[in-house]
Design a protein around this motif. Sequence first.
Motif, PDB file in Angstrom:
ATOM      1  N   ALA A  71      53.535  44.573 -88.837  1.00 14.57           N
ATOM      2  CA  ALA A  71      53.466  43.228 -88.117  1.00 14.57           C
ATOM      3  C   ALA A  71      54.940  42.580 -88.162  1.00 14.57           C
ATOM      4  O   ALA A  71      55.160  41.790 -87.178  1.00 14.57           O
ATOM      5  N   LEU A  72      55.700  42.566 -88.988  1.00 11.56           N
ATOM      6  CA  LEU A  72      57.078  42.009 -89.022  1.00 11.56           C
ATOM      7  C   LEU A  72      57.939  42.468 -87.699  1.00 11.56           C
ATOM      8  O   LEU A  72      58.508  41.799 -87.154  1.00 11.56           O
ATOM      9  N   MET A  73      57.840  43.716 -87.589  1.00 10.98           N
ATOM     10  CA  MET A  73      58.573  44.359 -86.620  1.00 10.98           C
ATOM     11  C   MET A  73      57.931  43.912 -85.264  1.00 10.98           C
ATOM     12  O   MET A  73      58.807  43.554 -84.439  1.00 10.98           O
ATOM     13  N   CYS A  74      56.591  43.959 -85.167  1.00  8.81           N
ATOM     14  CA  CYS A  74      56.070  43.341 -83.863  1.00  8.81           C
ATOM     15  C   CYS A  74      56.524  42.015 -83.786  1.00  8.81           C
ATOM     16  O   CYS A  74      56.992  41.638 -82.416  1.00  8.81           O
TER      17      CYS A  74
ATOM     18  N   ASN B 157      66.323  39.164 -84.845  1.00  7.01           N
ATOM     19  CA  ASN B 157      66.981  40.315 -84.962  1.00  7.01           C
ATOM     20  C   ASN B 157      67.308  40.783 -86.272  1.00  7.01           C
ATOM     21  O   ASN B 157      67.140  42.006 -86.971  1.00  7.01           O
ATOM     22  N   THR B 158      67.582  39.678 -87.092  1.00  9.96           N
ATOM     23  CA  THR B 158      67.779  40.099 -88.650  1.00  9.96           C
ATOM     24  C   THR B 158      66.608  40.452 -89.335  1.00  9.96           C
ATOM     25  O   THR B 158      66.300  41.685 -90.100  1.00  9.96           O
ATOM     26  N   ILE B 159      65.147  39.972 -88.770  1.00 16.65           N
ATOM     27  CA  ILE B 159      63.986  40.682 -89.327  1.00 16.65           C
ATOM     28  C   ILE B 159      63.568  41.919 -88.944  1.00 16.65           C
ATOM     29  O   ILE B 159      63.386  42.378 -89.690  1.00 16.65           O
ATOM     30  N   ALA B 160      63.859  42.128 -87.574  1.00 14.76           N
ATOM     31  CA  ALA B 160      63.760  43.374 -87.044  1.00 14.76           C
ATOM     32  C   ALA B 160      64.598  44.368 -87.717  1.00 14.76           C
ATOM     33  O   ALA B 160      64.033  45.644 -88.179  1.00 14.76           O
ATOM     34  N   SER B 161      65.762  44.290 -88.121  1.00 17.60           N
ATOM     35  CA  SER B 161      66.673  45.300 -88.673  1.00 17.60           C
ATOM     36  C   SER B 161      66.355  45.442 -90.112  1.00 17.60           C
ATOM     37  O   SER B 161      66.507  46.522 -90.641  1.00 17.60           O
ATOM     38  N   LEU B 162      66.057  44.220 -90.624  1.00 17.08           N
ATOM     39  CA  LEU B 162      65.648  44.449 -92.059  1.00 17.08           C
ATOM     40  C   LEU B 162      64.487  45.308 -92.491  1.00 17.08           C
ATOM     41  O   LEU B 162      64.394  46.056 -93.005  1.00 17.08           O
ATOM     42  N   THR B 163      63.305  45.028 -91.602  1.00 17.21           N
ATOM     43  CA  THR B 163      62.171  45.976 -91.666  1.00 17.21           C
ATOM     44  C   THR B 163      61.992  47.029 -91.259  1.00 17.21           C
ATOM     45  O   THR B 163      61.444  48.225 -91.777  1.00 17.21           O
ATOM     46  N   LYS B 164      63.010  47.488 -90.213  1.00 16.29           N
ATOM     47  CA  LYS B 164      63.457  48.898 -89.823  1.00 16.29           C
ATOM     48  C   LYS B 164      63.924  49.513 -90.883  1.00 16.29           C
ATOM     49  O   LYS B 164      63.704  50.794 -91.329  1.00 16.29           O
TER      50      LYS B 164
ATOM     51  N   CYS C 272      54.662  34.319 -82.344  1.00 13.65           N
ATOM     52  CA  CYS C 272      54.867  35.776 -82.697  1.00 13.65           C
ATOM     53  C   CYS C 272      54.389  35.980 -83.793  1.00 13.65           C
ATOM     54  O   CYS C 272      54.042  37.267 -84.068  1.00 13.65           O
ATOM     55  N   GLY C 273      54.077  35.072 -84.937  1.00 21.01           N
ATOM     56  CA  GLY C 273      53.381  35.470 -86.001  1.00 21.01           C
ATOM     57  C   GLY C 273      51.832  35.917 -85.628  1.00 21.01           C
ATOM     58  O   GLY C 273      51.299  36.998 -86.071  1.00 21.01           O
ATOM     59  N   VAL C 274      51.048  35.120 -84.878  1.00 25.63           N
ATOM     60  CA  VAL C 274      49.910  35.241 -84.499  1.00 25.63           C
ATOM     61  C   VAL C 274      49.770  36.607 -83.623  1.00 25.63           C
ATOM     62  O   VAL C 274      48.753  37.553 -83.781  1.00 25.63           O
ATOM     63  N   CYS C 275      50.688  36.808 -82.631  1.00 26.53           N
ATOM     64  CA  CYS C 275      50.824  38.031 -81.984  1.00 26.53           C
ATOM     65  C   CYS C 275      50.925  39.222 -82.794  1.00 26.53           C
ATOM     66  O   CYS C 275      50.212  40.502 -82.624  1.00 26.53           O
TER      67      CYS C 275
END
Lengths: 300, 230
Positions: free
Chosen positions: A98-101, A60-67, A148-151
């Motif tokens: 990619a980070l959001m995905c 969630n941290t990565i998602a909010s950061l990238t968004k 997740c990284g590969v996806c």
Amino acid sequence: MNATSANQTGCPELKVPAPLFLGIGVASLAENLLVVLAVIWNRNLHSPMYAFICSLAAFNTIASLTKTWETLMILFADVGRLQKGGAHETRLDDVVDALMCMSFVGSFFSFLAIAVDRYITIFYALRYHNIMTAWRTRLVLGAIWTTCGVCAVLMVRFFDSNFIMICFIALFVVSLAMICFFYVYMFMLARIHARRIAALPSHGGGRCGRRRWRRRSARGALTLTLLFGAFVVCWAPFFLHLIIIMACPTNPYCECYRSLFQLHVALLMSHALVDPAIYAFRSAELRHTFRKMLLCSDCG
Amino acid sequence: MSEFHNRSESSARRSDYVWQYEYYDDEEPVSFEGLKAHRYSIVIGFWVGLAVFVIFMFFVLTLLTKTGAPHQENPDSAEKRHRPGSRVADGPQDEHDKVFSRPLLAGSHSYFHFFVNEEDLGHGTHAAEDQRAGQDAGPQRGARGRLRCVGSPGMEDMEEDVEESGGHQPLRELAEGSTTDTECAFLSHFNIPNFVNWEHSSVLGEDDLYEPSVVLEAQAHSRKAHCDIH
């Protein structure tokens, strides 16, 4: 001429103000970062359950950061500082996507891991520590992050193809179904046993026990509804958007649904805001750690 | 130059899906003439369906809590209390048969019978000793040493409960011998470690300044005070 005017009087795109995006992003970033730090800092929380909660908070941290980053980039592009079609910006945009995905897929896997862990805790309680060893936990977490990284890389490189989007949607539906199954099964079994215990004559009276049991069961139902409700309300609109992009790109009704894209992304971000309240903050130990971290910074 | 044009075009197309501000670059004009229903009918239908689903799920879960009155179980458990020494061996199976007589739980039958077998093999002698110690005869103490009754939280905070049980190394705490009262034993008899002590789960939720061991002891003391067993 008529077509373009009709197009303009169609469904106008709903614009969510950028400060709202930024506000949600920063708040969810702070919350989830706090959860991650608390789990790492407190040695009592180094257990499989908290490891999965920490992993969810990290995604969630990565998602909010990238968004938040993407919102800032769009703001700069609107102002004119950034070039929308430039090669450098496009590559940066790819990294952000990619980070959001990765964080979206990671959230699903973390939810699943938390549900499976709770399931094992309840139904295999005596052998929990043999089943969920520290090594296996690390293995599961490593597998989740690698997948997740590969996806993410695959999704961004091949986003044009419908197959990837179908996979993404299928993953969402399967995750939802599995989480639903695990939690409802646990709830039903817990209800049976709590009712059994409330029926004990030594338990302070039949009527009193029954009322107490009903109140507790009702609160359990509320908790579960909150868990699912938040997941479904926040994720389903975005996935319906993906389905509609593939299924009916020229249909006017679908066009009106697509015009709410920013609202759906805002809902997605708000799920990262709500997640700590549902998963992490319900633990007394974690709340205690927060208090120690925030109020007593020199308590070590 | 042409390949640069192609690259920028494909990247622009890809960014159409992501950069919302670029999404409506007029690639395909959508005609809004001749619409039979309201423009936002998909949106409205989707949100109404979602709300109905969530409310339906809540009602189903709440109805599950209301069906089946616990008083039906009272005659059976009262009967068990009056037969002190005769049910050491087959008590657990009977209890579990009653609990699992519902067809809904046919699948879980195997899990709990496995637990029952584990418990009985390991703690049959314990049960006999405890009965001789003069405790209340109804509860079986077969599983006393193996399960966490004390720190087990309630049903309404399932997540918190499961976290507590998972996070505090249950077996180690059991070794310290904090589970000594008969209610705890009776509850552990059902082999459900986590949904037992729901009566005092509010203590776990609100008094979060306590360390886990303090909470466990407080629960044990408060439970003794509340429930008159002896």
